[in-house]
Design a protein around this motif. Structure first.
Motif, PDB file in Angstrom:
ATOM      1  N   UNK A 123       1.202  -1.086  -0.206  1.00  0.00           N
ATOM      2  CA  UNK A 123      -0.344  -0.380   0.455  1.00  0.00           C
ATOM      3  C   UNK A 123       1.188   1.197   0.136  1.00  0.00           C
ATOM      4  N   UNK A 124       2.214   1.466  -0.099  1.00  0.00           N
ATOM      5  CA  UNK A 124       3.113   2.504  -0.020  1.00  0.00           C
ATOM      6  C   UNK A 124       3.304   2.629  -1.342  1.00  0.00           C
ATOM      7  N   UNK A 125       3.837   3.933  -1.412  1.00  0.00           N
ATOM      8  CA  UNK A 125       3.905   4.954  -2.869  1.00  0.00           C
ATOM      9  C   UNK A 125       5.277   4.588  -2.451  1.00  0.00           C
ATOM     10  N   UNK A 126       5.981   3.460  -3.734  1.00  0.00           N
ATOM     11  CA  UNK A 126       7.109   4.015  -3.525  1.00  0.00           C
ATOM     12  C   UNK A 126       7.994   4.553  -4.143  1.00  0.00           C
ATOM     13  N   UNK A 127       9.167   4.745  -3.271  1.00  0.00           N
ATOM     14  CA  UNK A 127      10.685   5.740  -4.123  1.00  0.00           C
ATOM     15  C   UNK A 127      11.562   5.453  -3.574  1.00  0.00           C
ATOM     16  N   UNK A 128      12.511   5.191  -5.125  1.00  0.00           N
ATOM     17  CA  UNK A 128      13.375   4.671  -4.683  1.00  0.00           C
ATOM     18  C   UNK A 128      14.688   4.732  -5.311  1.00  0.00           C
ATOM     19  N   UNK A 129      15.830   5.492  -4.457  1.00  0.00           N
ATOM     20  CA  UNK A 129      16.554   6.352  -4.062  1.00  0.00           C
ATOM     21  C   UNK A 129      18.272   5.732  -3.918  1.00  0.00           C
ATOM     22  N   UNK A 130      19.065   5.682  -5.067  1.00  0.00           N
ATOM     23  CA  UNK A 130      20.300   5.353  -5.178  1.00  0.00           C
ATOM     24  C   UNK A 130      21.582   6.386  -5.024  1.00  0.00           C
ATOM     25  N   UNK A 131      22.698   6.419  -4.316  1.00  0.00           N
ATOM     26  CA  UNK A 131      23.736   6.471  -4.126  1.00  0.00           C
ATOM     27  C   UNK A 131      23.978   7.070  -5.702  1.00  0.00           C
ATOM     28  N   UNK A 132      24.266   8.853  -5.838  1.00  0.00           N
ATOM     29  CA  UNK A 132      24.372   9.525  -6.454  1.00  0.00           C
ATOM     30  C   UNK A 132      25.108  11.031  -5.701  1.00  0.00           C
ATOM     31  N   UNK A 133      25.471  11.456  -6.777  1.00  0.00           N
ATOM     32  CA  UNK A 133      26.362  13.146  -6.063  1.00  0.00           C
ATOM     33  C   UNK A 133      25.223  14.107  -6.347  1.00  0.00           C
ATOM     34  N   UNK A 134      24.458  13.720  -5.134  1.00  0.00           N
ATOM     35  CA  UNK A 134      23.557  14.651  -4.923  1.00  0.00           C
ATOM     36  C   UNK A 134      22.671  13.588  -3.466  1.00  0.00           C
ATOM     37  N   UNK A 135      22.259  14.425  -2.693  1.00  0.00           N
ATOM     38  CA  UNK A 135      21.481  14.086  -1.443  1.00  0.00           C
ATOM     39  C   UNK A 135      20.221  14.423  -1.356  1.00  0.00           C
ATOM     40  N   UNK A 136      19.159  12.937  -0.937  1.00  0.00           N
ATOM     41  CA  UNK A 136      18.617  13.242  -0.147  1.00  0.00           C
ATOM     42  C   UNK A 136      17.438  11.683  -0.628  1.00  0.00           C
ATOM     43  N   UNK A 137      17.807  10.900   0.256  1.00  0.00           N
ATOM     44  CA  UNK A 137      17.120  10.003   0.952  1.00  0.00           C
ATOM     45  C   UNK A 137      16.241   9.830   1.562  1.00  0.00           C
ATOM     46  N   UNK A 138      15.780  10.458   2.304  1.00  0.00           N
ATOM     47  CA  UNK A 138      14.767  10.611   3.539  1.00  0.00           C
ATOM     48  C   UNK A 138      15.378   9.878   4.264  1.00  0.00           C
ATOM     49  N   UNK A 139      16.409   9.723   4.758  1.00  0.00           N
ATOM     50  CA  UNK A 139      16.889   9.583   6.217  1.00  0.00           C
ATOM     51  C   UNK A 139      17.711  10.672   7.032  1.00  0.00           C
ATOM     52  N   UNK A 140      17.572  11.664   5.953  1.00  0.00           N
ATOM     53  CA  UNK A 140      17.853  12.897   7.144  1.00  0.00           C
ATOM     54  C   UNK A 140      16.252  13.582   7.667  1.00  0.00           C
ATOM     55  N   UNK A 141      16.657  14.646   8.520  1.00  0.00           N
ATOM     56  CA  UNK A 141      15.414  15.110   9.468  1.00  0.00           C
ATOM     57  C   UNK A 141      14.475  16.055   8.509  1.00  0.00           C
ATOM     58  N   UNK A 142      15.533  16.487   7.286  1.00  0.00           N
ATOM     59  CA  UNK A 142      15.151  17.838   6.680  1.00  0.00           C
ATOM     60  C   UNK A 142      13.925  17.203   5.153  1.00  0.00           C
TER      61      UNK A 142
END
Length: 300
Positions: A123-142
């Motif tokens: 039931x989730x909306x999946x968003x797959x983010x791999x390592x790249x030369x930009x950050x934004x994985x969802x693990x950061x509080x922001x």
């Protein structure tokens, strides 16, 4: 300082182990003194909870004595003596940015790496983010705060014209596009981030929703072509958030919502004041892991 703003191909790292008070002081100063397009600053509690760490990624080799003098001026000689510098290769932090990270749940969103595809619930909306030369994985509080805001706002009503400023990996633009099923304009000052965001949109079958442009600031005519926006996301830093306030508010539709993040608590009132002075009111303030996410709205 936060995901989405790491410099292109960082070559050097400054690291400091110290107390929470000193780490916050040093982190704040480094964030103010260096160009966020060329450096990335993070101050955070170590996993064991006994010390705090300050890490500063530099695109080019820093003047070590100058950096140490800044630490000395704000935290004292003893703290400055603990500063260390290391040469790094971009692949080191790119590869490790996802190593060992577990899927992140934010409302209906699940952000994950390819190694965790089998852990996404149906039931989730999946968003797959791999390592790249930009950050934004969802693990950061922001990023997590912004994702929660997007999901919360979607429950209250549909956004038809979202804008994501400083998109980084594109995770927020992808989330807004998939959640609302509408086109999203995303921008970044860093060309590598633009490429990464586009590739992630394709990976997540959001290419029809997410359009990524390379732009500095908000004066580019392409922003005006899509205005006014009823949802604007800006996960950057306090100083550029304040600097962009006038141009950003001009793009907000009457009744539109702005989600701002990348803010540590001592700077939250400064950002709130800048946007309140331009006609926005604070709807919600959420703090996650020492980072503040603000939801503000323009009156009708």
């Amino acid at each position: 300082m936060l995901e989405g703003l790491h410099p292109v191909s960082p070559t050097h790292l400054m690291r400091l182990e110290t107390s929470e008070a000193a780490a916050r002081k040093v982190g704040d100063l480094m964030g103010e003194m260096f160009d966020p397009a060329e450096t990335a600053v993070a101050a955070f509690e170590a996993p064991d909870g006994r010390i705090w760490l300050v890490e500063v990624f530099f695109r080019d080799a820093p003047d070590e004595e100058h950096v140490r003098s800044l630490v000395r001026a704000t935290a004292g000689e003893a703290v400055a003596a603990c500063v260390t510098f290391h040469a790094i290769e971009s692949r080191d932090w790119v590869r490790t940015s996802l190593d060992g990270l577990k899927p992140v749940q934010a409302g209906r969103f699940t952000v994950f790496g390819s190694h965790d595809r089998d852990k996404v619930t149906p039931n989730a909306i999946p968003i797959e983010i791999e390592a790249a030369l930009a950050f934004g994985t969802g693990h950061h509080g922001t990023t997590l705060g912004c994702l929660r805001a997007i999901d919360r706002l979607a429950k209250a009503g549909r956004a038809f014209r979202p804008l994501d400023v400083g998109t980084g990996t594109g995770v927020l633009a992808i989330a807004a596009g998939l959640r609302h099923r509408v086109p999203v304009l995303a921008s970044d000052i860093d060309r590598v981030s633009v490429i990464a965001a586009h590739e992630n949109a394709v990976l997540n079958r959001a290419r029809t929703y997410v359009h990524v442009i390379h732009a500095a600031g908000l004066k580019d005519a392409r922003f005006r072509h899509g205005a006014p926006y009823d949802l604007i996301l800006a996960n950057i830093l306090p100083r550029p958030l304040v600097g962009l306030a006038t141009d950003l508010v001009r793009l907000v539709a009457p009744g539109g919502t702005v989600v701002l993040s990348g803010i540590i608590p001592p700077h939250a009132n400064l950002v709130i004041s800048a946007y309140r002075d331009r006609g926005l009111r604070l709807v919600m303030r959420e703090e996650i892991e020492g980072w503040v996410t603000l939801t503000m709205r323009r009156g009708r």
